[in-house]
Design an enzyme around this catalytic site. Structure first.
Site, PDB file in Angstrom:
ATOM      1  N   ASP A   1      24.709   3.184  31.598  1.00  0.00           N
ATOM      2  CA  ASP A   1      24.274   1.892  32.141  1.00  0.00           C
ATOM      3  C   ASP A   1      25.375   0.855  31.974  1.00  0.00           C
ATOM      4  O   ASP A   1      25.705   0.099  32.883  1.00  0.00           O
ATOM      5  CB  ASP A   1      22.942   1.429  31.512  1.00  0.00           C
TER       6      ASP A   1
ATOM      7  N   ASP B   1      27.981  11.534  40.099  1.00  0.00           N
ATOM      8  CA  ASP B   1      27.533  11.314  41.479  1.00  0.00           C
ATOM      9  C   ASP B   1      27.316   9.830  41.721  1.00  0.00           C
ATOM     10  O   ASP B   1      27.801   9.255  42.702  1.00  0.00           O
ATOM     11  CB  ASP B   1      26.230  12.093  41.712  1.00  0.00           C
TER      12      ASP B   1
END
Ligand code: IPM
Ligand code: MG
Length: 365
Positions: A224, A248
């Site tokens: 995050d 990704d």
């Protein structure tokens, strides 16, 4: 020596961008005396339609014997109704697994000519040069068990397994450190070790591998925070190494920093340096067949192919220089055009790169 290269145009804008990349590949091979043999096969939705599966046997046979593969993109709305296991994307996952392409290199480099196309302020991205090293054949993408099942109470639930073996973490970390040693000497490993045990192990193994690379600095970020830092101060990064799913996501973010996902190439390598090269962008079905797609990510993937699988660094640099030249000339597809810029199509962009290549080092055909 002759190099066999397999083209996998795929779906959506894939065939259009691969067609332009093919022209560039053939020209640069001539200019640099590389003998290449090109073949073509189906992968993804087109393979489902023509041969009944997303990674059919004919493609498997050709893929296994190729020195390098160049892929456009896979997927599209016409296959969205298929069960997960039969979707075009599974063809891509299957070929990655089949060829053991565990290392996905996704450079995010800002061409200075496009600084204004970034959604971030130019000063935040000027000179940006990040390399994302994404593990590509493990993690939650491949973990078993997986599926959708009905619980005893009748409610359905979906489940996947996030799993990494030490050896899988070790080999991708090793490569990330080797690459960082040739760049700015900094590796940032991205995990979610505060919550997920699998990435606690990831952090531990990456830290262990780092001990063999005295000249490379390592730090760790939770995913995050990494996502936030990428849009806050992206130039702090050199090499980012991470697992399949975080890679990704973060590579799409990094792509956008450079102005357009239409600019970013990628290489997926195995231990034998055979590789699958593809643009980071998807099949963009909304603009497919309209000569609107940006072929530069695929053309830059050709450069990576030349560098990593054909060991032709000069030819690779020539392709990259040609791309830079056409940007200098003001050639812009819609995705990288600023307001008021004249917009050209896919084929015209390919032609511009070809012309720029021809002039490189004065080396005429
Ligand atoms: C990518 C794509 C693929 C992935 C999809 C098409 C399966 O998003 O290469 O980043 O998730 O790996
Ligand atoms: Mg993706």
């Amino acid at each position: 020596m002759s190099h066999s290269i397999l083209l996998l145009p795929g779906d959506g804008i894939g065939p259009e961008v691969v067609a332009q990349a093919r022209r560039v590949l053939e020209r640069v091979a001539d200019l640099y005396n590389l003998t290449i043999e090109l073949d073509e096969a189906n992968l993804g939705g087109v393979a489902i339609d023509r041969e009944g599966s997303a990674y059919p046997e004919t493609t498997q046979a050709k893929a296994r014997s190729a020195a390098a593969l160049l892929l456009g993109a896979v997927g599209g709305p016409q296959w969205d109704g298929l069960p997960a296991a039969q979707r075009p994307e599974r063809g891509l996952l299957a070929i990655r697994a089949d060829l053991d392409l565990f290392a996905n290199l996704r450079p995010a480099i800002l061409f200075p000519q496009l600084a204004d196309a970034s959604s971030l302020k130019p000063e935040l991205v000027a000179g940006l040069d990040i390399l994302i090293v994404r593990e590509l054949t493990g993690g939650i993408y491949f973990g078993e068990p997986r599926g959708i099942r009905t619980r005893e109470d009748g409610e359905r639930e979906g489940y996947n397994t996030y799993i990494y073996r030490e050896s899988e973490i070790e080999r991708i970390a090793q490569l990330a450190f080797e690459l960082a040693a040739k760049r700015d000497g900094r590796v940032t490993s991205v995990d979610k070790a505060n919550v997920l045990e699998v990435t606690q192990l990831w952090r531990e193994v990456v830290t262990r591998v780092a001990e063999n690379f005295a000249g490379v600095d390592l730090d760790h970020l939770y995913v995050d925070n990494a996502a936030m830092q990428l849009v806050r101060e992206p130039k702090q990064f050199d090499v980012l190494v991470t697992g399949n799913i975080f890679g990704d996501i973060l590579s799409d973010t990094a792509a956008m920093l450079t102005g357009s996902i239409g600019m970013l190439p990628s290489a997926s390598l195995n231990a034998l340096s055979a590789g699958l090269y593809e643009p980071v962008h998807g099949s963009a079905p909304d603009i497919a067949g309209q000569d609107r797609a940006n072929p530069l990510a695929t053309i830059l993937s050709v450069a990576m192919l030349l560098r990593y699988s054909l060991n032709a660094g000069n030819a690779a640099a020539a392709v990259e220089a040609a791309v830079s030249t056409v940007l200098d000339q003001g050639c812009r597809t819609a995705d990288i055009a600023a307001e008021g810029d004249a917009v050209i199509g896919t084929e015209a962009m390919g032609t511009a790169v070809l012309k720029a290549l021809k002039g490189h080092e004065g080396n005429e055909l």
